[in-house]
Design a protein around this motif. Structure first.
Motif, PDB file in Angstrom:
ATOM      1  N   GLU A   1       0.729  -1.193  -0.204  1.00  0.00           N
ATOM      2  CA  GLU A   1      -0.189  -0.094  -0.100  1.00  0.00           C
ATOM      3  C   GLU A   1       0.811   1.221   0.033  1.00  0.00           C
ATOM      4  OE1 GLU A   1      -2.266  -2.910   2.799  1.00  0.00           O
ATOM      5  OE2 GLU A   1      -0.041  -2.587   2.372  1.00  0.00           O
ATOM      6  N   GLY A   2       2.051   1.140   0.785  1.00  0.00           N
ATOM      7  CA  GLY A   2       2.927   2.269   0.838  1.00  0.00           C
ATOM      8  C   GLY A   2       3.529   2.586  -0.607  1.00  0.00           C
ATOM      9  N   ILE A   3       3.946   1.508  -1.173  1.00  0.00           N
ATOM     10  CA  ILE A   3       4.625   1.654  -2.482  1.00  0.00           C
ATOM     11  C   ILE A   3       3.732   1.984  -3.369  1.00  0.00           C
ATOM     12  CG2 ILE A   3       5.589   0.233  -4.195  1.00  0.00           C
ATOM     13  CD1 ILE A   3       6.731  -1.685  -2.036  1.00  0.00           C
ATOM     14  N   ASP A   4       2.475   1.609  -3.376  1.00  0.00           N
ATOM     15  CA  ASP A   4       1.565   1.984  -4.377  1.00  0.00           C
ATOM     16  C   ASP A   4       1.203   3.618  -4.299  1.00  0.00           C
ATOM     17  OD1 ASP A   4       1.262  -0.445  -5.390  1.00  0.00           O
ATOM     18  OD2 ASP A   4      -0.765  -0.799  -4.340  1.00  0.00           O
ATOM     19  N   ALA A   5       1.136   4.116  -2.935  1.00  0.00           N
ATOM     20  CA  ALA A   5       0.819   5.424  -2.875  1.00  0.00           C
ATOM     21  C   ALA A   5       2.140   6.330  -3.161  1.00  0.00           C
ATOM     22  CB  ALA A   5       0.494   5.558  -1.317  1.00  0.00           C
ATOM     23  N   ILE A   6       3.255   5.912  -3.007  1.00  0.00           N
ATOM     24  CA  ILE A   6       4.466   6.609  -3.343  1.00  0.00           C
ATOM     25  C   ILE A   6       4.502   6.650  -4.901  1.00  0.00           C
ATOM     26  CG2 ILE A   6       7.017   6.559  -3.137  1.00  0.00           C
ATOM     27  CD1 ILE A   6       6.758   5.401  -0.431  1.00  0.00           C
ATOM     28  N   GLU A   7       4.383   5.622  -5.513  1.00  0.00           N
ATOM     29  CA  GLU A   7       4.546   5.431  -6.886  1.00  0.00           C
ATOM     30  C   GLU A   7       3.713   6.086  -7.698  1.00  0.00           C
ATOM     31  OE1 GLU A   7       5.611   1.436  -7.995  1.00  0.00           O
ATOM     32  OE2 GLU A   7       7.367   1.655  -7.193  1.00  0.00           O
ATOM     33  N   ARG A   8       2.328   6.660  -7.012  1.00  0.00           N
ATOM     34  CA  ARG A   8       1.225   7.374  -7.447  1.00  0.00           C
ATOM     35  C   ARG A   8       1.548   8.706  -7.328  1.00  0.00           C
ATOM     36  NH1 ARG A   8      -2.113   4.702  -5.171  1.00  0.00           N
ATOM     37  NH2 ARG A   8      -2.765   6.026  -3.577  1.00  0.00           N
ATOM     38  N   GLN A   9       1.824   9.126  -5.936  1.00  0.00           N
ATOM     39  CA  GLN A   9       1.877  10.679  -5.598  1.00  0.00           C
ATOM     40  C   GLN A   9       3.547  11.176  -5.543  1.00  0.00           C
ATOM     41  OE1 GLN A   9      -0.209  11.238  -1.743  1.00  0.00           O
ATOM     42  NE2 GLN A   9      -0.577   9.070  -2.005  1.00  0.00           N
ATOM     43  N   GLY A  10       4.272  10.130  -5.388  1.00  0.00           N
ATOM     44  CA  GLY A  10       5.544  10.658  -5.587  1.00  0.00           C
ATOM     45  C   GLY A  10       6.343  10.542  -4.054  1.00  0.00           C
ATOM     46  N   THR A  11       7.700  10.594  -3.898  1.00  0.00           N
ATOM     47  CA  THR A  11       8.273  10.373  -2.602  1.00  0.00           C
ATOM     48  C   THR A  11       7.773  11.340  -1.703  1.00  0.00           C
ATOM     49  OG1 THR A  11      10.366  11.507  -3.224  1.00  0.00           O
ATOM     50  CG2 THR A  11      10.156   8.988  -3.613  1.00  0.00           C
ATOM     51  N   TYR A  12       7.104  12.405  -1.821  1.00  0.00           N
ATOM     52  CA  TYR A  12       6.911  13.588  -1.184  1.00  0.00           C
ATOM     53  C   TYR A  12       5.825  14.183  -1.932  1.00  0.00           C
ATOM     54  CZ  TYR A  12       9.541  16.757  -4.155  1.00  0.00           C
ATOM     55  OH  TYR A  12       9.955  17.475  -4.839  1.00  0.00           O
TER      56      TYR A  12
ATOM     57  N   PRO B   1       3.791  11.385   1.744  1.00  0.00           N
ATOM     58  CA  PRO B   1       2.366  11.204   0.999  1.00  0.00           C
ATOM     59  C   PRO B   1       1.846  10.042   2.075  1.00  0.00           C
ATOM     60  CG  PRO B   1       4.208   9.932  -0.210  1.00  0.00           C
ATOM     61  CD  PRO B   1       4.801  10.728   0.671  1.00  0.00           C
ATOM     62  N   LEU B   2       0.528  10.285   1.801  1.00  0.00           N
ATOM     63  CA  LEU B   2      -0.382   9.148   2.695  1.00  0.00           C
ATOM     64  C   LEU B   2      -1.080   8.125   2.061  1.00  0.00           C
ATOM     65  CD1 LEU B   2      -2.281  11.879   4.892  1.00  0.00           C
ATOM     66  CD2 LEU B   2      -0.353  10.637   5.570  1.00  0.00           C
ATOM     67  N   ILE B   3      -1.301   7.082   2.557  1.00  0.00           N
ATOM     68  CA  ILE B   3      -2.183   5.558   2.046  1.00  0.00           C
ATOM     69  C   ILE B   3      -3.784   6.212   2.407  1.00  0.00           C
ATOM     70  CG2 ILE B   3      -2.610   3.383   1.925  1.00  0.00           C
ATOM     71  CD1 ILE B   3       0.342   3.249   3.432  1.00  0.00           C
ATOM     72  N   ASN B   4      -4.432   6.555   1.504  1.00  0.00           N
ATOM     73  CA  ASN B   4      -5.931   6.774   1.686  1.00  0.00           C
ATOM     74  C   ASN B   4      -6.182   7.805   2.652  1.00  0.00           C
ATOM     75  OD1 ASN B   4      -6.640   4.667  -0.249  1.00  0.00           O
ATOM     76  ND2 ASN B   4      -6.522   3.203   1.403  1.00  0.00           N
ATOM     77  N   ASN B   5      -5.456   8.858   2.780  1.00  0.00           N
ATOM     78  CA  ASN B   5      -5.575  10.020   3.710  1.00  0.00           C
ATOM     79  C   ASN B   5      -5.425   9.587   5.173  1.00  0.00           C
ATOM     80  OD1 ASN B   5      -5.862  12.163   1.604  1.00  0.00           O
ATOM     81  ND2 ASN B   5      -7.979  11.118   1.394  1.00  0.00           N
ATOM     82  N   ALA B   6      -4.642   8.496   5.519  1.00  0.00           N
ATOM     83  CA  ALA B   6      -4.620   7.921   6.840  1.00  0.00           C
ATOM     84  C   ALA B   6      -3.032   7.702   7.034  1.00  0.00           C
ATOM     85  CB  ALA B   6      -5.353   6.921   7.186  1.00  0.00           C
ATOM     86  N   ASP B   7      -2.534   6.332   6.742  1.00  0.00           N
ATOM     87  CA  ASP B   7      -1.093   6.199   7.254  1.00  0.00           C
ATOM     88  C   ASP B   7      -0.186   6.939   6.540  1.00  0.00           C
ATOM     89  OD1 ASP B   7      -2.838   4.482   8.256  1.00  0.00           O
ATOM     90  OD2 ASP B   7      -1.732   2.446   7.513  1.00  0.00           O
ATOM     91  N   CYS B   8       1.016   7.107   6.980  1.00  0.00           N
ATOM     92  CA  CYS B   8       1.973   7.672   6.321  1.00  0.00           C
ATOM     93  C   CYS B   8       2.307   6.722   5.271  1.00  0.00           C
ATOM     94  CB  CYS B   8       3.251   7.961   7.205  1.00  0.00           C
ATOM     95  SG  CYS B   8       4.783   8.476   6.174  1.00  0.00           S
ATOM     96  N   ALA B   9       2.873   7.079   3.961  1.00  0.00           N
ATOM     97  CA  ALA B   9       3.435   5.552   3.189  1.00  0.00           C
ATOM     98  C   ALA B   9       4.543   5.016   3.278  1.00  0.00           C
ATOM     99  CB  ALA B   9       3.495   6.560   1.909  1.00  0.00           C
ATOM    100  N   TYR B  10       5.088   5.748   4.297  1.00  0.00           N
ATOM    101  CA  TYR B  10       6.357   5.050   4.694  1.00  0.00           C
ATOM    102  C   TYR B  10       6.347   3.961   5.756  1.00  0.00           C
ATOM    103  CZ  TYR B  10       8.602   7.917   1.372  1.00  0.00           C
ATOM    104  OH  TYR B  10       9.063   8.704   0.214  1.00  0.00           O
ATOM    105  N   VAL B  11       4.811   3.827   6.535  1.00  0.00           N
ATOM    106  CA  VAL B  11       4.781   3.210   7.753  1.00  0.00           C
ATOM    107  C   VAL B  11       4.749   1.950   7.421  1.00  0.00           C
ATOM    108  CG1 VAL B  11       2.226   3.116   7.682  1.00  0.00           C
ATOM    109  CG2 VAL B  11       3.391   3.470   9.925  1.00  0.00           C
ATOM    110  N   ILE B  12       5.180   0.865   8.328  1.00  0.00           N
ATOM    111  CA  ILE B  12       5.270  -0.405   8.290  1.00  0.00           C
ATOM    112  C   ILE B  12       4.917  -1.015   9.713  1.00  0.00           C
ATOM    113  CG2 ILE B  12       7.011  -0.940   6.561  1.00  0.00           C
ATOM    114  CD1 ILE B  12       9.111  -1.305   8.725  1.00  0.00           C
TER     115      ILE B  12
END
Length: 187
Positions: free
Chosen positions: A61-72, A83-94
């Motif tokens: 989900e994080g990779i998808d968000a980053i590749e869609r929105q950019g690394t920032y 960037p965020l995943i679905n306006n919630a989690d940070c895209a870099y969160v695991i």
């Protein structure tokens, strides 16, 4: 508040106690809220440069968000954020085996893949720094999801400025931190 060099510092960072309590909050600061982690301009290039080495540590989900929105991202107000995943989690969160939110960037750092720990705003938390033309404001950001961290900090007797010592030195330098410690002794 008091002035320290080109910073205006809230006395709260000297008076209030804080120690992250991940077992209680489960890393909620990385998954709650309505914005990504604030970034400095130079950090945007770092994120672009390290992304290939961080990517293997991230969730799909994080990779998808980053590749869609950019690394920032750049907000409508011109602010730079992760960037965020679905306006919630940070895209870099695991998440670890106990469902505690952790930073994928920091995990890559801990594994020796990169030499940059994570955005300084994350490293500094619960301190937030607002940069102005003549000075920077250094403030305590009180958030109810960190109530357990405040209780643990009080129990252990660790003021905020000591908890984030490494991050404050990273942001402002060793001399600034030593001056802060001198001010703290007078409180």
């Amino acid at each position: 508040m008091f002035q320290l060099g080109k910073t205006i510092v809230s006395e709260d960072i000297l008076k209030k106690d804080f120690v992250c309590n991940l077992s209680a909050c489960k890393g909620a600061c990385c998954i709650d809220g309505d914005a990504g982690a604030p970034l400095d301009k130079d950090e945007t290039q770092i994120l672009e440069d390290i992304y290939p080495k961080v990517k293997p540590f991230l969730r799909k989900e994080g990779i998808d968000a980053i590749e869609r929105q950019g690394t920032y991202i750049t907000t409508e107000d011109g602010e730079l954020e992760t960037p965020l995943i679905n306006n919630a989690d940070c895209a870099y969160v695991i998440f670890d085996e106990n469902d505690v939110a952790l930073c994928g960037i920091e995990e890559a750092y801990n594994q020796g893949e990169i030499s940059w720990k994570k955005p300084v705003s994350c490293h500094l938390y619960p301190i937030r720094v607002a940069d102005y033309s003549e000075f920077s404001a250094v403030n305590y950001h009180k958030w109810q999801i960190c109530d357990d961290a405040c209780e643990l900090g009080e129990e252990l007797g660790v003021p905020i400025y000591k908890f984030v010592k490494e991050a404050l030195i990273r942001k402002f330098g060793e001399d600034w931190y030593e001056a802060l410690e001198k001010v703290a002794k007078s409180f």
